[in-house]
Motif scaffolding. Structure first.
Motif, short mmCIF file in Angstrom:
data_model
loop_
_atom_site.label_atom_id
_atom_site.label_comp_id
_atom_site.label_asym_id
_atom_site.label_seq_id
_atom_site.Cartn_x
_atom_site.Cartn_y
_atom_site.Cartn_z
N THR A 185 -3.64 2.96 -14.03
CA THR A 185 -2.37 3.41 -14.62
C THR A 185 -1.88 4.71 -13.97
N VAL A 195 0.54 3.91 -11.14
CA VAL A 195 1.91 3.51 -11.46
C VAL A 195 2.66 4.51 -12.34
N LEU A 216 3.43 -3.01 -16.84
CA LEU A 216 3.71 -3.58 -15.51
C LEU A 216 4.84 -4.60 -15.56
N LEU A 220 7.96 -2.64 -15.87
CA LEU A 220 8.25 -1.99 -14.58
C LEU A 220 8.86 -2.99 -13.61
N TRP A 244 2.46 -10.06 -8.41
CA TRP A 244 1.85 -9.46 -9.59
C TRP A 244 1.29 -10.48 -10.58
#
Length: 179
Positions: A42, A45, A122, A125, A161
């Protein structure tokens, strides 16, 4: 545990057995390692999503913001800002949870929740970055370019991803083997 017993047991139990045999870790050591790994991931990011959020928050205060974006693009901007802020919240949440649960012997709950928060962060994001791509390409090259860029980046995020990790997950690993 025998190979036959491992084959019929739950994936988490097989994973724990493999983990002991391969790493010689206790369940608590494993939780500590999982927590450290998750926090490190984490960290990677968090800075990016926080910078993205900060950048997005300054845009409406630019002199030409209103004239550059059509009404639908303003709504997309708002959705993109919301996704970016929410991603920030989810990706920073493990720190808050850890502080609140500190010395309460709830590491397993913290690791599980942080894992879920990281996945949600994620995903948000990816949505925020897709929205940014649409907005930038729309302003610079027009709506068709924005739509194409948004579609291409959304596909890229899904492939890199989601699809690729799921393919890797289906391969051999601790929960797929009997050793």
């Amino acid at each position: 545990m025998t190979a036959a017993g491992a084959a019929g047991s739950a994936p988490a139990e097989r994973d724990g057995t493999w983990n002991w045999q391969a790493r010689h870790e206790t369940p608590t050591q494993r939780l500590d390692r999982n927590w450290s790994t998750l926090i490190q991931e984490t960290r990677v990011v968090q800075t990016g999503v926080q910078l993205l959020t900060g950048f997005l928050l300054t845009l409406p205060f630019q002199s030409r913001f209103e004239e550059l974006l059509s009404t639908p693009m303003r709504w997309l901007y708002l959705a993109t800002v919301a996704a970016s802020i929410a991603a920030t919240v989810f990706l920073v949440a493990p720190v808050s949870a850890h502080r609140i649960l500190f010395r309460r012997h709830r590491l397993e709950r913290a690791v599980t929740a942080a894992h879920r928060f990281a996945i949600a962060g994620l995903a948000l994001l990816g949505l925020a970055l897709t929205g940014v791509a649409v907005l930038i390409f729309d302003v610079v090259a027009g709506l068709p370019a924005g739509t194409a860029a948004g579609s291409a980046f959304a596909l890229l995020f899904v492939v890199v991803w989601v699809v690729h990790p799921w393919q890797q997950r289906r391969g051999t690993g601790p929960s797929d083997t009997e050793s």
